[in-house]
Design an enzyme around this catalytic site. Sequence first.
Site, PDB file in Angstrom:
ATOM      1  N   LYS A   1       0.844  -1.206   0.000  1.00  0.00           N
ATOM      2  CA  LYS A   1       0.000   0.000   0.000  1.00  0.00           C
ATOM      3  C   LYS A   1       0.878   1.254   0.000  1.00  0.00           C
ATOM      4  O   LYS A   1       0.562   2.254  -0.644  1.00  0.00           O
ATOM      5  CB  LYS A   1      -0.938  -0.024   1.210  1.00  0.00           C
ATOM      6  CG  LYS A   1      -2.048  -1.075   1.077  1.00  0.00           C
ATOM      7  CD  LYS A   1      -2.816  -1.277   2.371  1.00  0.00           C
ATOM      8  CE  LYS A   1      -3.762  -2.461   2.277  1.00  0.00           C
ATOM      9  NZ  LYS A   1      -4.431  -2.764   3.558  1.00  0.00           N
TER      10      LYS A   1
ATOM     11  N   GLN B   1      -4.367  -1.428   9.974  1.00  0.00           N
ATOM     12  CA  GLN B   1      -4.217  -2.720   9.293  1.00  0.00           C
ATOM     13  C   GLN B   1      -4.741  -3.842  10.189  1.00  0.00           C
ATOM     14  O   GLN B   1      -4.286  -4.010  11.315  1.00  0.00           O
ATOM     15  CB  GLN B   1      -2.740  -2.950   8.923  1.00  0.00           C
ATOM     16  CG  GLN B   1      -2.497  -4.213   8.124  1.00  0.00           C
ATOM     17  CD  GLN B   1      -3.159  -4.206   6.734  1.00  0.00           C
ATOM     18  OE1 GLN B   1      -3.126  -3.205   6.035  1.00  0.00           O
ATOM     19  NE2 GLN B   1      -3.788  -5.299   6.365  1.00  0.00           N
TER      20      GLN B   1
ATOM     21  N   ASP C   1     -10.861   3.184   4.813  1.00  0.00           N
ATOM     22  CA  ASP C   1     -11.245   1.792   4.577  1.00  0.00           C
ATOM     23  C   ASP C   1     -12.770   1.604   4.603  1.00  0.00           C
ATOM     24  O   ASP C   1     -13.260   0.536   4.255  1.00  0.00           O
ATOM     25  CB  ASP C   1     -10.648   0.913   5.709  1.00  0.00           C
ATOM     26  CG  ASP C   1      -9.528   0.018   5.204  1.00  0.00           C
ATOM     27  OD1 ASP C   1      -9.425  -0.169   3.981  1.00  0.00           O
ATOM     28  OD2 ASP C   1      -8.768  -0.488   6.049  1.00  0.00           O
TER      29      ASP C   1
END
Length: 283
Positions: A53, A97, A120
């Site tokens: 990412k 994460q 997200d």
Amino acid sequence: MSAIILDGKKLAAKLEEETLGRVMQLKEKGITPGLAFILVGEDPASVVYVRSKNKACERCGIRSVTCHLPEDVTQEELEETLHKLADDPEVHGMLLQLPIPAHLDEARAIACIPPHKDVDGFHHVNAGTLVNGAPGIRACTPLGIMDLVKLSGVETRGKHAVVIGRSAIVGKPAALLLLEADCTVTICHSKTKDLSFYTRQADILVSAVGKAGLITGDMVKPGAVVIDAGIARVDGKVVGDVDRASTEPVAGWLSPVPGGCGPMTIAELMVNTVSIAEADYAE
Ligand code: NAD
């Protein structure tokens, strides 16, 4: 007949190129989109995901920072880090994460991310806007799934979409996006009886389970769009839920693993970050 392969790698590269263009325009106005990753511990898969990412951020001109916290970080310390990033005007998007170590409260941690920085789309406010059909940030993998369906060129309106998997980060939001696109949606999960009864009716079949070979060609409606979001490892190789050899001759379109939902998820993350920075500038 052989399915047309939905090349997620190529589509992701195109999305990233468009994103870079949008970043350049923001930079002309003195704004550099910023994305913060919060990584807890040394889970090898998470370390690899955050690294890829970060690389995508580099390609798109997005400034990224990684806060790497030790495995034994306390909930208070994690929340303090999240609050600091939440208050940082140079950070437009924040990504915790997952998974985080079991001693930490994931829901409480996600709730520390302000909804407008929740790149997200996992915060309950963003999940709620999806249910209500209101504007909000959408989860990246479901967005990637929708763009792959779009790439097939198949009209979604009135089609029967079957989603396998009901998680809050892939299955459920993907089902809601397909509903928003006027599909008739069926959600299947681990307790579904006779899975193939449903999959064989699917004009659009999305599998988000993580079990290699779950979907075989005899479970697929001829000509269907098959999107494989699953990730599993077999003999050290990354594979999806769909058995490609038996499905390719039956399906109309098929997203491969690797090279389908994976790169699309990362590209959508870049798009979400830039959209947040643009909205921030417009305010
Ligand atoms: P999860 O474990 O939270 O959910 C899996 C779902 O599969 C559950 O809802 C469960 O009910 C269902 N399921 C399990 N066994 C089943 C069976 N035999 N038949 C039908 N349904 C069954 O996982 P998740 O976080 O939703 O992720 C799903 C898959 O997608 C995983 O393989 C994950 O690695 C992958 N994934 C990929 C990306 C990407 O970037 N490509 C991103 C996120 C997740």
